[in-house]
Design an enzyme around this catalytic site. Structure first.
Site, short mmCIF file in Angstrom:
data_model
loop_
_atom_site.label_atom_id
_atom_site.label_comp_id
_atom_site.label_asym_id
_atom_site.label_seq_id
_atom_site.Cartn_x
_atom_site.Cartn_y
_atom_site.Cartn_z
N HIS A 247 0.85 -1.20 0.00
CA HIS A 247 0.00 0.00 0.00
C HIS A 247 0.87 1.24 0.00
CE1 HIS A 247 -3.14 2.85 0.98
NE2 HIS A 247 -3.95 1.94 0.48
N ASP A 298 -8.09 -5.11 -1.01
CA ASP A 298 -8.52 -5.93 -2.14
C ASP A 298 -8.25 -7.42 -1.95
OD1 ASP A 298 -9.49 -3.87 -3.87
OD2 ASP A 298 -7.42 -3.19 -4.03
C1 LIG Z 1 -0.34 -0.50 -3.93
C2 LIG Z 1 1.00 -0.24 -4.60
C3 LIG Z 1 0.76 0.41 -5.97
C4 LIG Z 1 1.79 0.71 -3.69
O1 LIG Z 1 2.92 1.03 -4.36
P1 LIG Z 1 4.19 1.77 -3.71
O2 LIG Z 1 3.99 2.08 -2.28
O3 LIG Z 1 4.50 2.87 -4.63
O4 LIG Z 1 5.27 0.65 -3.71
P2 LIG Z 1 6.14 0.20 -4.94
O5 LIG Z 1 5.25 -0.23 -6.07
O6 LIG Z 1 7.14 1.27 -5.24
O7 LIG Z 1 6.86 -1.04 -4.33
C5 LIG Z 1 7.92 -1.00 -3.35
C6 LIG Z 1 8.60 -2.35 -3.32
O8 LIG Z 1 7.70 -3.36 -2.88
C7 LIG Z 1 7.43 -4.27 -3.94
N1 LIG Z 1 5.99 -4.51 -3.97
C8 LIG Z 1 5.02 -3.62 -3.68
N2 LIG Z 1 3.83 -4.20 -3.81
C9 LIG Z 1 4.08 -5.46 -4.19
C10 LIG Z 1 3.24 -6.55 -4.49
N3 LIG Z 1 1.92 -6.42 -4.41
N4 LIG Z 1 3.80 -7.72 -4.87
C11 LIG Z 1 5.14 -7.84 -4.92
N5 LIG Z 1 5.98 -6.84 -4.65
C12 LIG Z 1 5.45 -5.67 -4.29
C13 LIG Z 1 7.87 -3.59 -5.20
O9 LIG Z 1 8.20 -4.50 -6.21
C14 LIG Z 1 9.06 -2.82 -4.71
O10 LIG Z 1 10.11 -3.75 -4.50
P3 LIG Z 1 11.62 -3.37 -4.84
O11 LIG Z 1 11.96 -2.23 -3.89
O12 LIG Z 1 12.36 -4.62 -4.58
O13 LIG Z 1 11.62 -2.91 -6.27
C15 LIG Z 1 1.79 -1.55 -4.76
O14 LIG Z 1 2.01 -2.12 -3.50
C16 LIG Z 1 1.09 -2.50 -5.68
O15 LIG Z 1 1.24 -2.42 -6.91
N6 LIG Z 1 0.30 -3.48 -5.14
C17 LIG Z 1 -0.44 -4.41 -5.94
C18 LIG Z 1 -1.70 -3.76 -6.49
C19 LIG Z 1 -2.76 -3.58 -5.43
O16 LIG Z 1 -3.02 -4.46 -4.62
N7 LIG Z 1 -3.40 -2.42 -5.46
C20 LIG Z 1 -4.47 -2.08 -4.55
C21 LIG Z 1 -4.04 -1.03 -3.58
S1 LIG Z 1 -5.27 -0.77 -2.34
#
Ligand SMILES: CC(C)(COP(=O)(O)OP(=O)(O)OC[C@H]1O[C@@H](n2cnc3c(N)ncnc32)[C@H](O)[C@@H]1OP(=O)(O)O)[C@@H](O)C(=O)NCCC(=O)NCCS
Length: 361
Positions: A247, A298
């Site tokens: 998140h 979710d």
């Molecule tokens: C929600 C989300 C967009 C938040 O993104 P964020 O805080 O910007 O975090 P990032 O996408 O930059 O990820 C940070 C690290 O965690 C990892 N990570 C984050 N969410 C992950 C996931 N769901 N599965 C695997 N790895 C994940 C990223 O790959 C990254 O790893 P790294 O540093 O080794 O490259 C992200 O966690 C995500 O894409 N989740 C899946 C989609 C989802 O469930 N969305 C609903 C949100 S309520």
């Protein structure tokens, strides 16, 4: 971004509050209609106010038949979230008051859209299956009516209550991507409908509201509890994101997931098969061990809806059936003290590039 009283996410404590009330209290003790009133009016309703809201909602489910006609003309395999976006866009043309942004009228539109979202999402499922939309039951709440209009039979009290709590949990979440979009559109003094259409577009992406459908696809793909460990590790090696985890704000458990985990368990026990709950728990364990990531809203909503017999691609539209209350609360707040939202880009491109006419490039 400007001040807001609608909701607050305290990421390090895993707290979510709506207009000052903790989400745990609302999920346990309130109803979706009370929460809608709270989001729009900054306080919980009295019984008389709730009765009035319920009666306004009951009068608002109907949508013009021309909007159903628009939906019937869309391809049968159109994604229901796109059908909803198109239907809401069409709805605006049948509301002569749409451009009246006064507080009184904007509240009326918020109430109307909240009832109509339930109608539209349920109708989209029936229309794509060649069936006619069903009229809502009199004297039923939105949770009951949505499930009734979707399936054509009254849900059990248990399922209706549980679904009502799901709607409460999804109602608002501060400046998430779709709500921010709604405020940007409202900030131009465009209509509530226009703001909501933009919000639905933002919600549809897999990094936002589209994640819940993808969670269930992943669980179906994994198939068995015994496959979880290998599947998740392989996904992480391939740098694939596991939907429903992580998140942007919470650095601990998403408080909404705490309730939804319990709902998934309850639904498993009710249907006599806890397979999807057990798999989800195993995925949760592996994700925590391997990445230190918590499930978000979710993750457990996916298996909960699946066990309620709801088609996968309706999960994101259902998110909208709830979030319409938060979007409109933010739009009302935006109109009340409006300023155009116009961020600047951090320009990193070149400057003073000499221009050559096309035949000289
Ligand atoms: C929600 C989300 C967009 C938040 O993104 P964020 O805080 O910007 O975090 P990032 O996408 O930059 O990820 C940070 C690290 O965690 C990892 N990570 C984050 N969410 C992950 C996931 N769901 N599965 C695997 N790895 C994940 C990223 O790959 C990254 O790893 P790294 O540093 O080794 O490259 C992200 O966690 C995500 O894409 N989740 C899946 C989609 C989802 O469930 N969305 C609903 C949100 S309520």
């Amino acid at each position: 971004m400007g001040a807001s009283t609608v909701s607050d996410v305290v990421g390090d404590k895993g707290e979510l509050i709506y207009q000052g009330y903790n989400i745990h209290d609302l999920a346990k003790h309130s109803t979706f209609e009370e929460v809608a009133f709270l989001l729009w009016n900054k306080r919980l309703p009295t019984q008389a106010e709730l009765d009035e809201l319920n009666s306004l909602l009951a009068d608002s489910y109907a949508v013009p038949k021309e909007v159903f006609d628009v939906m019937r003309h869309l391809p049968r395999d159109a994604d229901p979230i796109d059908v909803l976006r198109t239907a809401v866009s069409a709805l605006e043309s049948y509301d002569a008051t749409a451009r009246d942004l006064s507080v009184g009228n904007s509240r009326k539109v918020a109430i109307k859209l909240t009832a109509q979202f339930a109608t539209l999402v349920a109708a989209s499922e029936r229309i794509r299956n060649g069936k006619d939309p069903i009229d809502p039951l009199p004297n039923a709440n939105i949770a009951t009516n949505f499930l009734y209009m979707l399936k054509g039979e009254k849900p059990s009290d248990h399922d209706a209550k549980l679904f009502d709590a799901c709607l409460i949990l999804h109602a608002d979440h501060e400046l998430n991507a779709s709500t921010f979009t709604a405020r940007v559109v409202a900030g131009t003094l465009a209509s509530v409908y226009a703001a909501v259409v933009g919000a639905i577009g933002a919600l549809s992406g897999p990094l936002h509201g589209g994640a819940n459908t993808n969670v269930m696809k992943t669980l179906l793909d994994i198939g068995e509890v015994d496959n979880v460990e290998t599947y998740v590790k392989q996904a992480l090696i391939e740098k694939r994101k596991m939907m429903g985890f992580g998140h942007a704000v919470y650095k601990t458990e998403d408080p909404r997931a705490t309730h939804l985990r319990q709902f998934s368990k309850e639904m498993g026990e009710r249907v006599g098969d806890t397979k999807w709950y057990d798999m989800s728990r195993k995925v949760e364990e592996v994700m925590m061990r391997e990445k230190g990531l918590y499930p978000n809203v979710d993750f457990f909503s996916a298996s909960t809806y699946y066990m309620m017999g709801i088609p996968l691609d309706l999960y994101t539209p259902i998110f909208a059936v709830s979030r319409i209350t938060g979007w409109t609360a933010h739009v009302l707040e935006q109109y009340a003290d409006n300023k155009l939202i116009r961020p600047r880009a951090d320009y990193v491109g070149p400057r003073n590039v000499p221009y050559f006419p096309i035949d000289q490039r």
